[in-house]
Design an enzyme around this catalytic site. Structure first.
Site, short mmCIF file in Angstrom:
data_model
loop_
_atom_site.label_atom_id
_atom_site.label_comp_id
_atom_site.label_asym_id
_atom_site.label_seq_id
_atom_site.Cartn_x
_atom_site.Cartn_y
_atom_site.Cartn_z
N LEU A 22 29.63 29.48 57.07
CA LEU A 22 29.46 30.50 56.04
C LEU A 22 29.16 29.88 54.68
CD1 LEU A 22 32.28 33.03 56.96
CD2 LEU A 22 29.83 33.44 57.00
N GLY A 25 31.36 23.83 49.93
CA GLY A 25 31.43 23.52 48.52
C GLY A 25 32.15 22.20 48.28
N GLY A 28 35.70 22.19 50.45
CA GLY A 28 35.72 22.26 51.90
C GLY A 28 34.61 23.13 52.44
N THR A 29 34.76 23.54 53.69
CA THR A 29 33.75 24.33 54.38
C THR A 29 34.41 25.56 54.99
OG1 THR A 29 32.49 22.33 54.89
CG2 THR A 29 31.99 24.29 56.20
N LYS A 44 38.72 28.24 57.06
CA LYS A 44 38.47 27.35 55.93
C LYS A 44 39.10 25.99 56.20
CE LYS A 44 39.26 26.79 50.97
NZ LYS A 44 39.83 27.35 49.74
N ASP A 138 42.54 33.08 39.33
CA ASP A 138 41.08 32.93 39.46
C ASP A 138 40.46 34.22 39.98
OD1 ASP A 138 38.68 31.60 39.20
OD2 ASP A 138 38.77 30.64 41.16
#
Length: 730
Positions: A22, A25, A28-29, A44, A138
């Protein structure tokens, strides 16, 4: 959007089989994964280098804890996790809905009823966190997934217990600048009141497409968050005082989430009933999409070629993190200046391919269709639109239908429509058409759509009462979300096939194509007999603003910004030079972004969207063509220099095209931006400039003067008076 697994992605993690990526970054992935029983999850992971850091592992464990605290009602329910594995991972439910920023970008700002329901539901989510003494820290549009049952808050990577600062250095600001609280921007404690501040910023973004403090460089944003006043233009009037209190610089003056929820919504009704139909359709599309993902894995790359003495080895294009959506099953992935790394290895910017040098100069178009597309009524050549696997060009009573694969004309169809009366929005073709189902003696204009299922044009409910369909100057500016913006005339039609008449009365209207409701109508200036240029050269909608280049009187063009809610003029400024050569450039797509409008001419300049004041301008002495905007940068063709990139916030020069060709850069149109290359006309060629190396990597023969991106077919479409041509969009 799911992409294939890479050759070195693991086959499984824990009990889950990986299906697709998906996004990936800096941390991680995120994968699509399935359990042995067939359940689909978002999984994740952390990158191995980061997982070796004990502090990063602690953050990951706290992220899992925060996700469990908020639970499945307000977040993505945690299915399983292993924070102590060699590759730490977290599996959550696959949320069926788009991120809020994508929902607004695709469907337009949310109406007030949806804003209130969204805000109240997010108050519930934050309340669950705050009652456990946890602050999100965030909250932003990309960390909110919108489902039919309510929003889900995700990505708790920097969430932590209120009052616990052992993971943050004193004086450091951690988070997303555009949605930080003032205390967070100053490196101080961000508690429950800080989340309320961020929530208000999210609702402002949902109301108009931009946050309360605009965009730009991080340092500028942090300063405005701490010391500047929020901009609430475009927010529904009833919500302005509510959100203004939430955006107070003093945390003590902000309401709690419970108090805010009470001001936003009474709690009655289903969440889905408050959402616009376009958003519900997008939710449904994503729900169906997850079952269509086919497991795929990319092959291992070939060995790197040895660089020659005059060129460096091709460099992999880096992946930048736009938004890593944990637990929610969606991630937006932006390529940093180019396509996938494996594609760039096939051929580098020097033209060296796997089988030796390839021709890169004076190439033929992919295809070219010769046809008379000459200037129509003084309003430019035809405009190609890509829809439903076809390219269509409306030219009066006939619309040409072209096969995008080979440029061959298919069965043309008879349908009234001139280039300025046909637009495509979200895959639907809209036309300014005759309103057939009315009893009016003079048939009014209406909005029609091309019905793909029935293969015919049908009226929507949007009838523009009191207008005359046969007035040639009727103009469809665009359809944004469900709202169409049209300039329509009343009075006798023009006897000739072109030109206005003094006794025609024109209005600018906003009408909802779903309900047929006319939202507002504003008068337009009188036009003298037989004047030809349309009222509007170009137009776009951003946030709560309708941005236009409008001919306010013959030969005088102004930048006019109106409120999309009322149609009232917010501000207007003279555009500048509007002679015949410059007039063609006015029809190029407008460049708007980061709270500014960017304009070419004798100087390249940026006007603030809020008040029209000039933020910056390039020095005089070098003219610029109409610019294009993307991701904080402005791209424009400069006189005697070629393509240039500038910082959108400051106007400072970034780079200038590296070319040894003399050429004659055309300032008559905006550059077309692909993922790897940017395109513009130079002399009798289309130049393709590599966005990483800044070199001209291709030139194509052309007779076109206007260029459009056809992203569904990976083509750049060039329109000229005598041909429609196509070039590869990369």
């Amino acid at each position: 959007m799911a992409t294939p697994l890479t050759h070195d992605d693991p086959a499984a993690l824990g009990p889950f089989r990986l299906v697709a990526r998906l996004g990936s970054g800096g941390m991680g992935t995120v994968y699509v994964a399935r359990s042995a029983g067939g359940a689909t999850v978002a999984l994740k992971t952390m990158h191995p280098g980061i997982a070796a850091d004990p502090t990063a592992r602690t953050r990951f464990r706290l992220e899992i804890d925060a996700a469990r605290v908020i639970g499945g009602r307000f977040g993505a329910e945690v299915v399983d996790a292993d924070p102590v594995a060699e590759t730490p991972w977290l599996a959550t439910e696959y949320v069926l809905g788009p991120p809020l920023d994508e929902a607004v970008e695709r469907g337009g700002p949310l109406p007030e009823r949806a804003l209130r329901a969204l805000g109240a539901a997010l108050c519930g989510a934050l309340g669950a966190l705050h009652r456990s003494d946890v602050a999100h820290r965030d909250l932003k549009p990309s960390n909110i997934l919108v489902t039919a049952y309510g929003p889900k808050v995700i990505d708790f990577g920097i969430a932590r217990a209120i009052g616990d600062d052992h993971l943050t250095r004193t004086g450091s600001a951690v988070g997303t600048p555009a949605f930080m609280s003032p205390e967070q921007a100053g490196g101080q404690e961000h508690g429950a009141a800080g989340d309320v501040f961020a929530l208000a910023g999210v609702l402002v973004h949902a109301a108009r497409g931009t946050g309360p403090f605009g965009g730009g460089q991080a340092a500028d944003l942090l300063y405005r968050v701490r010391y500047g006043e929020p901009d609430l233009g475009g927010v529904p009037d009833a919500l302005v005082p509510v959100l203004a209190q939430c955006l107070s610089k003093d945390p003590a003056l902000r309401p709690t989430v419970d108090q805010l929820a009470a001001q936003l919504h009474d709690g009655r009704g289903e969440f889905a009933d408050q959402l616009p139909e376009t958003l519900l359709a997008e939710i449904g599309r994503r729900a169906a999409e997850v079952w269509q993902i086919v497991p795929q894995r990319m092959p291992a790359p070939l060995a790197e070629p040895v660089p020659g003495p005059q060129s460096g080895a091709p460099r992999a294009a880096g992946i930048s993190r736009r938004a890593l959506l944990t637990g929610g099953g969606a991630a937006a992935l932006a390529a940093a200046g180019g396509g996938a790394w494996w594609r760039s290895r096939k051929e580098d910017s020097t033209g060296q391919g796997a089988k030796g040098p390839v021709q890169t100069r004076n190439l033929d178009p992919v295809w070219e269709l010769g046809q008379n597309f000459g200037d129509t009524w003084g309003s430019g050549i035809g405009t190609p639109v890509a829809v439903a696997g076809e390219i269509r060009v409306a030219m009066g009573a006939v619309t040409y239908v072209v096969n995008p694969k080979n440029g061959l004309r298919k069965d043309d169809f008879l349908a009234d429509g001139t280039p300025w009366q046909v637009v495509v929005s979200q895959g639907t073709e809209y036309r300014l058409d005759i309103a057939r189902e009315t009893a009016a003696k003079i048939p009014p204009a209406g909005i029609s759509v091309w019905d793909l299922d029935q293969d015919y044009i049908r009226n929507t409910k949007a009838y523009l009462r009191g207008t005359n369909f046969e007035t040639p100057g009727n103009q469809l500016l665009g359809v944004f979300g469900t709202v169409a913006y049209v300039a329509v005339g009343a009075g006798p039609p023009t006897k000739q096939a072109y030109g206005f008449r003094r006794n025609q009365v024109f209005t600018l209207r906003a009408v909802d194509v779903k309900s047929g409701e006319e939202l507002w109508s504003r008068p337009l200036p009188e036009r003298p007999d037989e004047s030809r240029p349309l009222h509007f050269a170009s137009a776009t909608v951003t946030g709560g603003s309708l941005v236009t280049l409008q001919e306010t009187r013959p030969g005088t063009v102004h930048v006019v910004v109106r409120s999309t809610r009322t149609g009232q003029v917010v501000w207007e400024q003279p555009y500048g030079d509007t002679d015949e050569d410059a007039r063609a450039a006015l029809r190029a797509p407008l460049a708007v972004g980061d709270g500014r409008i960017y304009l070419g001419g004798p100087r390249l300049r940026a006007l603030r969207l809020t008040d029209g004041k000039q933020d910056w301008a390039t020095p005089s002495g070098q003219a610029y063509g109409p610019p294009a905007f993307r991701s904080g940068a402005v791209y424009s063709v400069a006189e005697d220099a070629g393509l240039k990139a500038l910082d959108a916030a400051s106007g400072k020069a970034g780079w200038t095209e590296l070319s040894t060709d003399d050429g004659s850069p055309s300032l008559g149109w905006a550059p077309v931006l692909g993922d790897r290359w940017a395109y513009y006309r130079n002399g009798v060629h289309v130049y393709a400039v590599d966005l990483r190396t800044h070199r001209v990597v291709r030139t194509f023969k052309t007779t076109a003067t206007a260029f459009y991106a056809d992203r569904q077919d990976d083509l750049v479409l060039g329109m000229g008076a005598s041909a429609l041509s196509a070039y590869p969009l990369k």
